[in-house]
Design a protein around this motif. Structure first.
Motif, PDB file in Angstrom:
ATOM      1  N   PHE A 172      32.051  82.830 193.498  1.00  0.00           N
ATOM      2  CA  PHE A 172      30.666  83.296 194.245  1.00  0.00           C
ATOM      3  C   PHE A 172      29.620  82.315 193.916  1.00  0.00           C
ATOM      4  CE2 PHE A 172      33.270  87.484 193.990  1.00  0.00           C
ATOM      5  CZ  PHE A 172      33.441  87.269 195.487  1.00  0.00           C
ATOM      6  N   THR A 173      30.093  81.182 193.493  1.00  0.00           N
ATOM      7  CA  THR A 173      28.863  80.193 193.412  1.00  0.00           C
ATOM      8  C   THR A 173      28.827  79.255 194.919  1.00  0.00           C
ATOM      9  OG1 THR A 173      30.334  78.542 192.552  1.00  0.00           O
ATOM     10  CG2 THR A 173      29.058  79.616 190.842  1.00  0.00           C
ATOM     11  N   VAL A 174      30.043  79.588 195.324  1.00  0.00           N
ATOM     12  CA  VAL A 174      30.182  78.920 196.934  1.00  0.00           C
ATOM     13  C   VAL A 174      29.606  79.900 197.906  1.00  0.00           C
ATOM     14  CG1 VAL A 174      31.641  77.770 198.589  1.00  0.00           C
ATOM     15  CG2 VAL A 174      32.122  77.523 196.223  1.00  0.00           C
ATOM     16  N   SER A 175      28.491  79.600 198.679  1.00  0.00           N
ATOM     17  CA  SER A 175      27.988  80.468 199.851  1.00  0.00           C
ATOM     18  C   SER A 175      28.952  80.941 200.601  1.00  0.00           C
ATOM     19  CB  SER A 175      26.638  79.611 200.263  1.00  0.00           C
ATOM     20  OG  SER A 175      26.416  80.077 201.295  1.00  0.00           O
ATOM     21  N   ASN A 176      29.566  79.963 201.233  1.00  0.00           N
ATOM     22  CA  ASN A 176      30.790  80.482 202.206  1.00  0.00           C
ATOM     23  C   ASN A 176      31.530  81.692 201.824  1.00  0.00           C
ATOM     24  OD1 ASN A 176      31.883  80.397 204.696  1.00  0.00           O
ATOM     25  ND2 ASN A 176      33.368  79.165 203.988  1.00  0.00           N
ATOM     26  N   VAL A 177      31.822  81.572 200.450  1.00  0.00           N
ATOM     27  CA  VAL A 177      32.652  82.835 199.683  1.00  0.00           C
ATOM     28  C   VAL A 177      31.954  83.981 199.588  1.00  0.00           C
ATOM     29  CG1 VAL A 177      34.251  83.311 197.744  1.00  0.00           C
ATOM     30  CG2 VAL A 177      34.165  80.783 198.757  1.00  0.00           C
ATOM     31  N   PRO A 234      41.982  92.432 199.728  1.00  0.00           N
ATOM     32  CA  PRO A 234      43.437  91.888 199.589  1.00  0.00           C
ATOM     33  C   PRO A 234      43.520  90.620 199.562  1.00  0.00           C
ATOM     34  CG  PRO A 234      43.114  93.923 201.135  1.00  0.00           C
ATOM     35  CD  PRO A 234      41.712  93.374 200.841  1.00  0.00           C
ATOM     36  N   MET A 235      44.434  90.048 198.970  1.00  0.00           N
ATOM     37  CA  MET A 235      44.830  88.819 198.617  1.00  0.00           C
ATOM     38  C   MET A 235      44.937  88.025 200.184  1.00  0.00           C
ATOM     39  SD  MET A 235      45.014  85.782 197.192  1.00  0.00           S
ATOM     40  CE  MET A 235      44.530  86.151 195.320  1.00  0.00           C
ATOM     41  N   LEU A 236      45.888  88.693 200.892  1.00  0.00           N
ATOM     42  CA  LEU A 236      46.053  88.265 202.160  1.00  0.00           C
ATOM     43  C   LEU A 236      44.635  88.053 203.027  1.00  0.00           C
ATOM     44  CD1 LEU A 236      48.056  87.787 204.552  1.00  0.00           C
ATOM     45  CD2 LEU A 236      47.459  89.948 205.583  1.00  0.00           C
ATOM     46  N   TYR A 237      43.698  88.708 203.085  1.00  0.00           N
ATOM     47  CA  TYR A 237      42.535  88.521 203.929  1.00  0.00           C
ATOM     48  C   TYR A 237      41.570  87.670 202.912  1.00  0.00           C
ATOM     49  CZ  TYR A 237      44.615  92.227 206.635  1.00  0.00           C
ATOM     50  OH  TYR A 237      45.396  93.025 207.288  1.00  0.00           O
ATOM     51  N   LYS A 238      41.876  87.316 201.797  1.00  0.00           N
ATOM     52  CA  LYS A 238      41.086  86.273 201.094  1.00  0.00           C
ATOM     53  C   LYS A 238      41.440  84.879 201.631  1.00  0.00           C
ATOM     54  CE  LYS A 238      40.017  88.261 196.665  1.00  0.00           C
ATOM     55  NZ  LYS A 238      40.380  88.538 195.179  1.00  0.00           N
ATOM     56  N   ILE A 239      42.827  84.858 201.857  1.00  0.00           N
ATOM     57  CA  ILE A 239      43.473  83.620 202.280  1.00  0.00           C
ATOM     58  C   ILE A 239      42.868  83.525 203.815  1.00  0.00           C
ATOM     59  CG2 ILE A 239      45.295  82.292 202.995  1.00  0.00           C
ATOM     60  CD1 ILE A 239      46.727  83.665 200.388  1.00  0.00           C
ATOM     61  N   THR A 240      43.004  84.214 204.521  1.00  0.00           N
ATOM     62  CA  THR A 240      42.704  84.279 205.996  1.00  0.00           C
ATOM     63  C   THR A 240      41.093  84.142 206.305  1.00  0.00           C
ATOM     64  OG1 THR A 240      42.664  86.628 206.314  1.00  0.00           O
ATOM     65  CG2 THR A 240      44.779  85.602 206.657  1.00  0.00           C
ATOM     66  N   GLY A 241      40.463  84.824 205.083  1.00  0.00           N
ATOM     67  CA  GLY A 241      38.931  84.495 205.393  1.00  0.00           C
ATOM     68  C   GLY A 241      38.600  83.177 205.362  1.00  0.00           C
ATOM     69  N   VAL A 242      39.267  82.131 204.990  1.00  0.00           N
ATOM     70  CA  VAL A 242      38.939  80.686 204.689  1.00  0.00           C
ATOM     71  C   VAL A 242      38.703  80.492 206.363  1.00  0.00           C
ATOM     72  CG1 VAL A 242      39.859  78.610 204.510  1.00  0.00           C
ATOM     73  CG2 VAL A 242      40.609  80.456 203.039  1.00  0.00           C
ATOM     74  N   TRP A 243      39.322  80.738 207.368  1.00  0.00           N
ATOM     75  CA  TRP A 243      38.983  80.672 208.477  1.00  0.00           C
ATOM     76  C   TRP A 243      38.681  81.611 209.190  1.00  0.00           C
ATOM     77  CZ3 TRP A 243      44.513  80.084 206.947  1.00  0.00           C
ATOM     78  CH2 TRP A 243      45.269  81.353 207.389  1.00  0.00           C
ATOM     79  N   GLY A 244      38.215  82.545 208.816  1.00  0.00           N
ATOM     80  CA  GLY A 244      37.249  83.574 209.292  1.00  0.00           C
ATOM     81  C   GLY A 244      36.121  83.639 209.479  1.00  0.00           C
ATOM     82  N   ASN A 245      35.639  82.346 209.326  1.00  0.00           N
ATOM     83  CA  ASN A 245      34.093  82.147 209.392  1.00  0.00           C
ATOM     84  C   ASN A 245      33.862  80.890 209.924  1.00  0.00           C
ATOM     85  OD1 ASN A 245      33.588  79.967 207.005  1.00  0.00           O
ATOM     86  ND2 ASN A 245      34.989  81.511 206.205  1.00  0.00           N
ATOM     87  N   HIS A 246      32.715  80.585 210.434  1.00  0.00           N
ATOM     88  CA  HIS A 246      32.374  79.205 211.328  1.00  0.00           C
ATOM     89  C   HIS A 246      32.730  77.991 210.362  1.00  0.00           C
ATOM     90  CE1 HIS A 246      30.367  76.023 213.442  1.00  0.00           C
ATOM     91  NE2 HIS A 246      29.784  75.780 212.295  1.00  0.00           N
ATOM     92  N   GLU A 247      32.395  77.659 209.323  1.00  0.00           N
ATOM     93  CA  GLU A 247      32.571  76.561 208.506  1.00  0.00           C
ATOM     94  C   GLU A 247      34.100  76.368 208.024  1.00  0.00           C
ATOM     95  OE1 GLU A 247      30.435  78.694 207.697  1.00  0.00           O
ATOM     96  OE2 GLU A 247      28.334  77.871 207.654  1.00  0.00           O
ATOM     97  N   GLY A 275      30.886  89.382 196.527  1.00  0.00           N
ATOM     98  CA  GLY A 275      30.480  88.919 197.849  1.00  0.00           C
ATOM     99  C   GLY A 275      30.137  89.942 198.750  1.00  0.00           C
ATOM    100  N   THR A 276      30.051  89.843 200.107  1.00  0.00           N
ATOM    101  CA  THR A 276      29.387  90.719 201.056  1.00  0.00           C
ATOM    102  C   THR A 276      30.589  91.062 201.869  1.00  0.00           C
ATOM    103  OG1 THR A 276      28.716  88.833 202.240  1.00  0.00           O
ATOM    104  CG2 THR A 276      27.059  90.043 201.098  1.00  0.00           C
TER     105      THR A 276
END
Lengths: 181, 659
Positions: free
Chosen positions: B66-71, B80-93, B157-158
Motif C-alpha cells: 500500500f505504498t503504491v498509489s495504484n494498489v 481474494p487472491m484471484l482479484y488481486k491478480i486481475t486487479g492489476v489490469w482492472g484499472n487504467h495504469e 486499500g479502497t
C-alpha cells in the motif's frame, strides 16, 4: 482524378480527429453539458407509471415535481450500463432522505420493473417515457442524466453521465443543502 | 524497491523501443543489414523488460504493497487472491502496461518466428511496431505511471469496484487487448508494404496469421464480456450497445472484413489497396476504442477514471499513427497494381459484398456511438440513440450478410455460377423453409423477425455443412472415399465450416432468448413452489454467508423437471469497504436453455421476492462464439501459414493459378 479517391480516408479521418479534439482542447468537462433549461421552469410532465413496479406504480406528474422542496430527477433505463454504475449512489441518497423521481427512458416497463426489483428502488415516482418524448422536452442527450429541481419547480442543475461520489460531494449535496434553507 | 525496478524496466523498454523504431527503418531504407538486424534483439529485449515491469506491478498487488498509489486505489488486503491478480489490469495504469506488454509480445513473436520474412520487410514491420511502442510507453511514463508511491501509506486499500470482481469481467480484458493489439501487426505489415511499395500473395500470407490470431482473441474477449453482461444484469440482455461494447465491435467487424479480403489478395492478387486500407482502419478503430474509453468523451460503466490530459495524449497518438498511415496510403496506394480480373458473380464478388456490408455495419455503429457527441456539437436534436437505433439499422444489414455468407463459399473464384451454387444449396434451403414454417405454425401470430432470425441462423449452419459435404462429395462417392477427402482437406477449410456454422449457432441463441424467454415473479416463503417452463422450483430459504470481503444473503432453490435436479443459490452481496451492493444471479443450464434465478428484496414477514427466468437457447450465443474461435485456431494451423510460404509464394506470385 483517380488519385484523389485515395485521399478520401485521410480527409474523413482528419475531420473526425478535429471534431474529437475540440471539446478536449477547450478543456470542457465532457459530462458538464450546459443545459438550455438551467434556471427555467421544468418542462410540463405527465407520464404513466410502470405497472409492475412494487414500490409505487403511479406515474410522474407536475404535482410530484412541485413538491415544495428540492428534489432530484434521474433519467435512467434498464438497458443502460452506466445507470447500474451510479445506482448505489442514488440508493444512498434515497436512504439519506432525498426525494428522487425518475424518468424511465425508452424502456420496456417489464424490464425496468425487474431492474428496480433486482438492484433496489431509490425512486419515489417513476414516469415511463416509452417513446422518448419527455426526454426531448427535458433536453436529454443520453442516459443516465440527473437534474436538481428547486422548491419552485425550476431546474437548477443538470449532470449528464453516471454520477460519482466526487460529483455528489462537490455539486449535488451542497446545492441541495443550500436550496433547502 | 521492486516497484522502482518495474518503473526502471518501463523506462529501459521505452529506450529500446526508440532504438527499434528508428535504426531498422533507416537500415532498411539504406540497405544496411546490420542496422536492420538490430530489430530482433530490440524486440525480444523490449518484451523481456515489459514482462519484468508487469510482474513487478503484479507483485505489488499480490503482497498488497500500500505504498503504491495504484494498489491503494484498486485493491484491499481482504480481497481474494484471484482479484488481486486481475486487479492489476482492472484499472487504467495497469491495463496500459498489459497493452504494451502484448504489443511487445507480438513484436517478439515476429522477431523469433518470422525467419522466412524478407529482411527489409521484417525490419520495417518491427520498426513500425517499435514506433507504436514508443508512443504508448511515453503515454504511460508521462501520464499514467503505475508505480507511483504514496507517503504516508494508508493502512489498507479502497478495494476494487465489486462489479469488476467477477471472473467473466476479470478475464476478458486480456483477450480484448490481444485482439486490439494484435491488429497492430496487420497495421505494421500494411505500412511496411506501403513503404516497400509491394503487396503480393506472399505478403497476404504473412499478414493473415497475425490478423487471425488477433481476431480469435477479440472474438473471445467480446463473448466473455457479453456473458458477464448476461449474468450480472439479468433477464436475458447480453448486448447493450454500450459505447465500450461498440468500441470492441467495430474493430471486430473491420477485422473480419480484413481476414476475408486478405484471402482475395493471397489467391487472386487483387483488392490490394482495399486490404491495406482495412488493415490501417482496423487498428485505427482499436485505438479509437482506447481513446473513447479513457478520455471520458463518452460515458460508460466500463470507463476508467476520466482525465482530459490522457484523452489529448491518446488523440495525438491516434492522429500520428492513423493520420500518418492514411497519408502514406494516399501517396503510395495508387501505385499498387491490381491483378486478376473477375466477374461480379464469383468468390471475389461475394467477398466484396461481405466487405461492403461489414464496413457499412461498422459505420452505422460508429455513427451511433459518436452520436451523443454530434448532438452536443449541433445543440440538441430529436433522435435518441440506444438499442432501438442499433437494432433498427443493424438487423437489415445482417440479413443480406448472412444470406451471402451461405452462398459465397459455393461460388468459384474468378467466374462463379450463381444458379449452380444455389442448386447445390437446395438441401440447406429445404431445411430452412421446413423449420421456419414449423416455427410459424408453432408460434402463430408471433413476430416475423423471430422466424426470420431462426431461418438466418439455420441457413448459416446448414449452408456451412452443405459446403463441407460438397467438398468431400458426401453420398456421391463411397463414404470411405469421402472420409479420405475430408482428412485431406486443408485446415482452413475446416476453419471456414466451423466459423460460419458457429456464427449461425450464435444467431440461433440470440433469437431464442430474445423471443422465447419466460419469466415468473413471486413473493415466496421457505417451502413454497413456483413453476416455470416445466420446471418446479422449491424455495428453501435464505441464509447469511460471510465472504472474504463481502457479506451475503444466499438463497437456495431446488429446480426439478423429469428427474433432473439442480440447486440454485442466488445471492445479494454487500461490500462494506467499497460501500456497494451487488446481486449474483444463479444460473443452471441444460445447454438448450438456462434457468436463471435472482434474489429480490426481503419482506417484513420473512418472505422474499424471487424472480425466475427461462432463457431458451441462450448458451448457444457463447457456444457459437467459441466454435467460431475454434474455427479461427484450426485455420491458424493451416499448413500454408506455417511452412515454406516465401519460396512457394514467390513462384506463386508470378504464375498464381486460379484455384
Amino acid at each position: 482524378m483517380r488519385r484523389l479517391v485515395y485521399l478520401v480516408p485521410l480527409t474523413v479521418f482528419l475531420a473526425l480527429a478535429i471534431w474529437l479534439a475540440v471539446p478536449l482542447l477547450e478543456g470542457r468537462d465532457p459530462s458538464a453539458l450546459p443545459s438550455a433549461l438551467i434556471d427555467q421552469a421544468m418542462p410540463s410532465t405527465d407520464l404513466p407509471g410502470i405497472p409492475g413496479r412494487a414500490r409505487d406504480a403511479s406515474g410522474l406528474t407536475d404535482a410530484d415535481l412541485l413538491a415544495g422542496k428540492p428534489i432530484l430527477v434521474n433519467v435512467f433505463a434498464s438497458w443502460c450500463l452506466p445507470c447500474l454504475a451510479e445506482h448505489p449512489l442514488l440508493m444512498g441518497l434515497s436512504d439519506d432522505g432525498v426525494t428522487i423521481h425518475a424518468i424511465n427512458y425508452r424502456d420496456d416497463p417489464a424490464d425496468s420493473a425487474d431492474w428496480l426489483a433486482r438492484h433496489g428502488d431509490p425512486f419515489d415516482r417513476v414516469g415511463l417515457d416509452r417513446d422518448g418524448r419527455a426526454g426531448i422536452d427535458w433536453g436529454v442527450t443520453g442516459v443516465p442524466e440527473t437534474f436538481v429541481i428547486d422548491a419552485d419547480g425550476r431546474i437548477r442543475y443538470r449532470f449528464a453521465g453516471p454520477l460519482t461520489p466526487a460529483i455528489l460531494d462537490r455539486d449535488i449535496r451542497p446545492l441541495l443543502a443550500s436550496l433547502d434553507q | 524497491m521492486i516497484p522502482e525496478l518495474g518503473h526502471f524496466a518501463l523506462i529501459l523498454a521505452f529506450v529500446l523501443a526508440l532504438v527499434q523504431g528508428t535504426l531498422p527503418l533507416v537500415g532498411a531504407a539504406r540497405g544496411e543489414a546490420r542496422w536492420m538486424a538490430v530489430a530482433n534483439p530490440a524486440a525480444v529485449g523490449q518484451f523481456g523488460l515489459l514482462l519484468l515491469a508487469f510482474l513487478a506491478l503484479m507483485y505489488a498487488f499480490v503482497v498488497s504493497d500500500f505504498t503504491v498509489s495504484n494498489v491503494v486505489q484498486n485493491s484491499h488486503s481482504a480481497k481474494p487472491m484471484l482479484y488481486k491478480i486481475t486487479g492489476v489490469w482492472g484499472n487504467h495504469e495497469g491495463s496500459m502496461v498489459l497493452w504494451v506488454l502484448i504489443l511487445a509480445l507480438f513484436g517478439a513473436m515476429v522477431a523469433l518466428f518470422g525467419r522466412n520474412l524478407p529482411p527489409t520487410l521484417k525490419a520495417r514491420v518491427l520498426g513500425i511496431q517499435g514506433l507504436i511502442g514508443v508512443g504508448f510507453l511515453l503515454f504511460i511514463l508521462a501520464t499514467s505511471n503505475p508505480f507511483l508511491r504514496v507517503d504516508p501509506p494508508p493502512l489498507d486499500g479502497t478495494d476494487l469496484n465489486p462489479l469488476l470482481q467477477d471472473p467473466g469481467l476479470a478475464f476478458h480484458p486480456p483477450f480484448l487487448y490481444f485482439g486490439y493489439v494484435g491488429f497492430s501487426m496487420a497495421f505494421s505489415f500494411a505500412i511496411a508494404a506501403l513503404i516497400e511499395g509491394r503487396v503480393d500473395a506472399a505478403w497476404a500470407r504473412w499478414v493473415r496469421p497475425w490478423t487471425l490470431a488477433a481476431w480469435c482473441g477479440l472474438t473471445l474477449g467480446i463473448a466473455l464480456g457479453s456473458w458477464w453482461a448476461y449474468y450480472e444484469l439479468g433477464w436475458g440482455g447480453w448486448w447493450f450497445w454500450d459505447p465500450v461494447e461498440n468500441a470492441s465491435l467495430m474493430p471486430w467487424l473491420t477485422g473480419t472484413a480484413l481476414l476475408h479480403s486478405a484471402i482475395v489478395v493471397e489467391k487472386r492478387d487483387t483488392l490490394k489497396s482495399w486490404t491495406i486500407l482495412l488493415a490501417i482502419v482496423t487498428f485505427g478503430l482499436s485505438l479509437l476504442g482506447t481513446f473513447l474509453v479513457r478520455s471520458g468523451v463518452l460515458t460508460s460503466v466500463h470507463a476508467f477514471a476520466v482525465d482530459p490530459e490522457r484523452g489529448i495524449f491518446i488523440l495525438v497518438l491516434l492522429i500520428l499513427a492513423l493520420g500518418g498511415g492514411l497519408a502514406l496510403y494516399a501517396i503510395r496506394a495508387p501505385r499498387l497494381q491490381g491483378g486478376g480480373l473477375f466477374a461480379p458473380i464469383s468468390r471475389e464478388g461475394g467477398l466484396i459484398v461481405n466487405n461492403l456490408l461489414l464496413v457499412t455495419a461498422t459505420l452505422t455503429v460508429l455513427v451511433g456511438t459518436l452520436y451523443p457527441l454530434l448532438l452536443d456539437a449541433v445543440g440538441g436534436g430529436l433522435v435518441s440513440v440506444g438499442p432501438p437505433f442499433f437494432n433498427a439499422v443493424f438487423i437489415p444489414l445482417a440479413v443480406p450478410l448472412v444470406a451471402a455468407m451461405g452462398i459465397g463459399p459455393m461460388l468459384a473464384w474468378k467466374r462463379g455460377d450463381l444458379r449452380a451454387a444455389l442448386g447445390r444449396l437446395w438441401f440447406a434451403a429445404v431445411v430452412v423453409i421446413v423449420v421456419a414454417l414449423g416455427a410459424v405454425w408453432f408460434w402463430a401470430g408471433g413476430p416475423v423477425l423471430a422466424v426470420l432470425g431462426v431461418a438466418m441462423g439455420l441457413w448459416l449452419v446448414a449452408s456451412a455443412l452443405t459446403e463441407m459435404a460438397e467438398r468431400i462429395r458426401l453420398f456421391r462417392i463411397p463414404l470411405v472415399a469421402s472420409w479420405q477427402r475430408f482428412t485431406g482437406l486443408p485446415r482452413s477449410a475446416y476453419g471456414l465450416t466451423l466459423a460460419h456454422a458457429g456464427l449461425g449457432i450464435a444467431i440461433l441463441g440470440m433469437v431464442g432468448t430474445s423471443v422465447f424467454r419466460a419469466e415468473v415473479i413471486e413473493i415466496m416463503a421457505p417451502g413454497e413452489q413456483i413453476e416455470i417452463a416445466g420446471y418446479v422450483l422449491t424455495f428453501d430459504g435464505v441464509r447469511d454467508v460471510q465472504g472474504p470481503n463481502y457479506i451475503s444473503n444466499q438463497g437456495r432453490l431446488v429446480a426439478e423437471s423429469d428427474g433432473n435436479q439442480f440447486v440454485l443459490t442466488p445471492e445479494k452481496r454487500w461490500y462494506p469497504i467499497a460501500q456497494m451492493a451487488t446481486t449474483e444471479a444463479a444460473i443452471a443450464t441444460t445447454w438448450l436453455a438456462d434457468i436463471y434465478v435472482a434474489l429480490g428484496e426481503p419482506r417484513d414477514d420473512g418472505r422474499w421476492v424471487i424472480r425466475a427466468w427461462h432463457h431458451p437457447l441462450v448458451p448457444w450465443i457463447w457456444v457459437g462464439s467459441v466454435i467460431m474461435v475454434l474455427g479461427g485456431f484450426v485455420s491458424l494451423t493451416d499448413r500454408r501459414l506455417r511452412v515454406g510460404a516465401p519460396r512457394r509464394a514467390r513462384i506463386g506470385a508470378s504464375v498464381q493459378p486460379a484455384e
